[in-house]
Design an enzyme around this catalytic site. Structure first.
Site, PDB file in Angstrom:
ATOM      1  N   GLU A   1     113.628  19.218  39.207  1.00 27.11           N
ATOM      2  CA  GLU A   1     112.844  19.203  37.760  1.00 27.11           C
ATOM      3  C   GLU A   1     113.591  18.429  37.432  1.00 27.11           C
ATOM      4  O   GLU A   1     114.613  17.858  35.974  1.00 27.11           O
ATOM      5  CB  GLU A   1     113.192  20.158  36.486  1.00 27.11           C
ATOM      6  CG  GLU A   1     112.113  21.234  36.952  1.00 27.11           C
ATOM      7  CD  GLU A   1     112.087  22.204  36.207  1.00 27.11           C
ATOM      8  OE1 GLU A   1     112.893  22.804  34.713  1.00 27.11           O
ATOM      9  OE2 GLU A   1     111.419  23.673  36.326  1.00 27.11           O
TER      10      GLU A   1
ATOM     11  N   GLU B   1     107.367  26.590  42.053  1.00 31.61           N
ATOM     12  CA  GLU B   1     107.824  27.406  40.668  1.00 31.61           C
ATOM     13  C   GLU B   1     106.529  27.389  39.694  1.00 31.61           C
ATOM     14  O   GLU B   1     105.840  26.776  39.227  1.00 31.61           O
ATOM     15  CB  GLU B   1     108.787  26.797  39.471  1.00 31.61           C
ATOM     16  CG  GLU B   1     110.121  26.803  39.716  1.00 31.61           C
ATOM     17  CD  GLU B   1     111.831  25.976  39.216  1.00 31.61           C
ATOM     18  OE1 GLU B   1     110.959  26.213  37.648  1.00 31.61           O
ATOM     19  OE2 GLU B   1     112.403  25.972  39.429  1.00 31.61           O
TER      20      GLU B   1
HETATM   21  O1  AHR Z   1     112.823  29.657  36.937  1.00 28.51           O
HETATM   22  C1  AHR Z   1     113.645  29.275  35.764  1.00 28.51           C
HETATM   23  C2  AHR Z   1     113.535  28.293  35.367  1.00 28.51           C
HETATM   24  O2  AHR Z   1     112.277  27.708  35.474  1.00 28.51           O
HETATM   25  C3  AHR Z   1     113.811  26.787  36.439  1.00 28.51           C
HETATM   26  O3  AHR Z   1     115.206  27.584  36.710  1.00 28.51           O
HETATM   27  C4  AHR Z   1     113.638  25.665  36.003  1.00 28.51           C
HETATM   28  O4  AHR Z   1     114.132  24.876  36.975  1.00 28.51           O
HETATM   29  C5  AHR Z   1     112.712  25.931  35.222  1.00 28.51           C
HETATM   30  O5  AHR Z   1     112.293  25.098  34.338  1.00 28.51           O
END
Ligand code: AHR
Length: 504
Positions: free
Chosen positions: A174, A293
């Site tokens: 990110e 994610e």
């Molecule tokens: O999964 C939780 C968080 O969400 C992770 O650390 C990050 O990559 C995202 O913002």
């Protein structure tokens, strides 16, 4: 008379062979994911290395082929050297992303042992926030080089003779997000990612790279970020990442369950940007997607903000412990259907996360056992039965109105054909909260197949949750499908997740 939906599937109308890694997950050094999650020395269920056997058993039920590690936001200020070598000599460090204290008791070696025990591959994430090319190369040399050099010999001196051979590497996490340690502009990140990948490939030409896409589709730089980053990295990257989390903040479940349409649109848009850059570069290569994610995440937000602000620097504090409702499980099922529909481009996906932190598996905070959240089940079904070829679902579904998404389909569905096992599985969600739907599916191309079972996940209470020793939301087998003369007729009850299995 109930509403009616029509669907047609055919064994030769294939979207793609599904990459098993679409059923990946994620473990970050965050909250109780590692400590008190996978690792709890002294717990009656732990093995001699301190790993929870009951947790591994549940991970195996989910059949997770790849686990992203060690972050997440955590990775962007992580020094990998702190996490290797004799455990009693590893430093305790303050961890900036989650304002916790990291003891480094579990590091790279321990995690790779855990992953092996859980039958999963490790997807390594690199710190491209506070660190750069040299550290990334050193880490790769430590992990994958056979020996005879500074870092590979260091690994051997730590007791690991054979290289770990980690294949898939995330070039940062990110990096567009202002919350990320060392976050960058698209040009800064794109250049750094390209040069890191170029150098790493000299060390190990077999590795694959995931470059960071936007943190989510609402980021102000979304789309231009993807274009710029890919323009720098197209030659080296194998996958572009996507992340998304949804929540029912407004309390409108109709709208909440329509959010999978956003995910579908997100994938569609990112695929188009990849193809645009491909055309710009006159490249022959397709860019694939790593949806590394995805989940529901909102229940714990307020509590976590408060804990991080007022009680920082704790070891393994309970953070991001969303307790999932039945409606969350429906959305997770819908999101899985979307991922399968895009299996021609999405080759890796990680349910974020796996244990205790926005997770399908929880461990009791008072030393008790491990338990399954509501979202465990759709993921388990898809991972278990959704392997093979995804088939184009030609669906004609009735619609219902939503506030933010207009009219949306009642039935969302996908079929997966496992040629080797001679099985076809239809996954279907009825996201209409008030009306049942009869789904009539033309399955004539599967001659000689019969109905094996129809499994459902349903509950009268959309807010029902599970807990330790208490599974209110669990699947059951029902008698709601009939297969006759190539026509499968299924009663898909309102607000339900369905798994209809046919076999020869
Ligand atoms: O999964 C939780 C968080 O969400 C992770 O650390 C990050 O990559 C995202 O913002």
């Amino acid at each position: 008379m109930s509403k009616k939906a029509k669907m047609m599937i055919d064994r030769s109308f294939r979207i793609a062979e599904i990459d098993d890694r679409i059923y990946g997950s994620f473990i970050e050094h965050l909250g109780r994911a590692v400590y008190d999650g996978i690792y709890q020395p002294g717990h009656p269920m732990s093995d001699k290395n301190g790993f929870r056997k009951d947790v591994i058993a549940l991970v195996k039920e989910l059949n997770v082929p790849i686990v992203r590690y060690p972050g997440g936001n955590f990775v962007s200020s992580f020094n990998w050297e702190d996490s290797v070598g004799p455990v009693d000599q590893r430093p305790h460090r303050i961890e900036l992303a989650w304002r916790s204290l990291e003891t480094n008791e579990v590091g790279l070696h321990e995690f790779s042992q855990w992953a092996k025990a859980a039958d999963a591959e490790v997807m390594m994430a690199l710190n491209l926030g506070t660190r750069g090319i040299a550290d990334a190369c050193n880490l790769l040399e430590y992990c994958n080089h056979p020996g005879g050099s500074k870092y590979s010999d260091l690994r051997i001196s730590h007791g690991q003779k054979e290289p770990y051979e980690f294949k898939t590497w995330c070039l940062g996490n990110e990096m567009d997000g202002p919350w990320q340690m060392g976050h960058k502009t698209a040009d800064e990140y794109g250049r750094l990612a390209a040069e890191t990948a170029r150098a790493m490939r000299i060390i190990d030409p077999s590795v694959e790279f995931v470059v960071c896409g936007s943190s989510n589709k609402e980021m102000p730089t979304f789309a231009t970020w993807e274009d710029t980053v890919l323009s720098h990295t197209y030659e080296f990257a194998d996958y572009l990442s996507l992340h998304t989390y949804y929540g029912n903040r407004s309390g409108n479940t109709n709208d909440f369950l329509a959010k999978s349409n956003d995910m579908d649109e997100f994938i569609h848009t990112v695929t188009s940007i990849c193809d645009y850059v491909k055309a710009k570069k006159r490249s022959e290569k397709n860019m694939y997607l790593s949806f590394d994610e995805w989940n529901v995440w909102y229940h714990s937000n307020e509590k976590d903000d408060d804990a991080m602000k007022n009680k920082p620097w704790q070891v393994a504090p309970p953070l991001l412990e969303d307790i999932y409702t039945f409606e969350d499980a429906l959305l997770v099922g819908l999101m899985l259907i979307v991922l399968l529909r895009h299996s021609d481009r999405v080759k890796v996906a990680c349910l974020a996360q796996l244990i205790n932190v926005i997770a399908p598996i929880m461990t009791d905070a008072n030393g008790g056992g491990a338990w399954r959240q509501t979202i465990f089940y759709p993921f388990m079904h898809a991972s278990r039965y959704g392997r093979g070829a995804a088939l184009f679902p030609v669906i004609d579904s009735p619609l219902h109105a939503t506030k933010d998404h207009g009219d949306v389909t009642d039935i969302e569905s996908i079929a997966v054909y496992n040629e080797e096992k001679e099985e076809v599985t239809i996954f279907a969600v009825n996201r209409n909260l008030d009306e049942d739907v009869t789904l009539v599916t033309d399955v004539r191309s599967f001659e000689g197949y019969s109905l094996k079972e129809h499994i459902v996940l349903e509950n009268d209470d959309l807010k029902a949750v599970n807990g330790f020793g208490q599974e209110k939301v669990a699947p059951q087998t029902v008698n709601r499908s009939v297969l006759e003369d190539g026509t499968l007729t299924s009663d898909i009850h309102k607000a339900s997740w369905n798994v209809i299995r046919l076999g020869k």
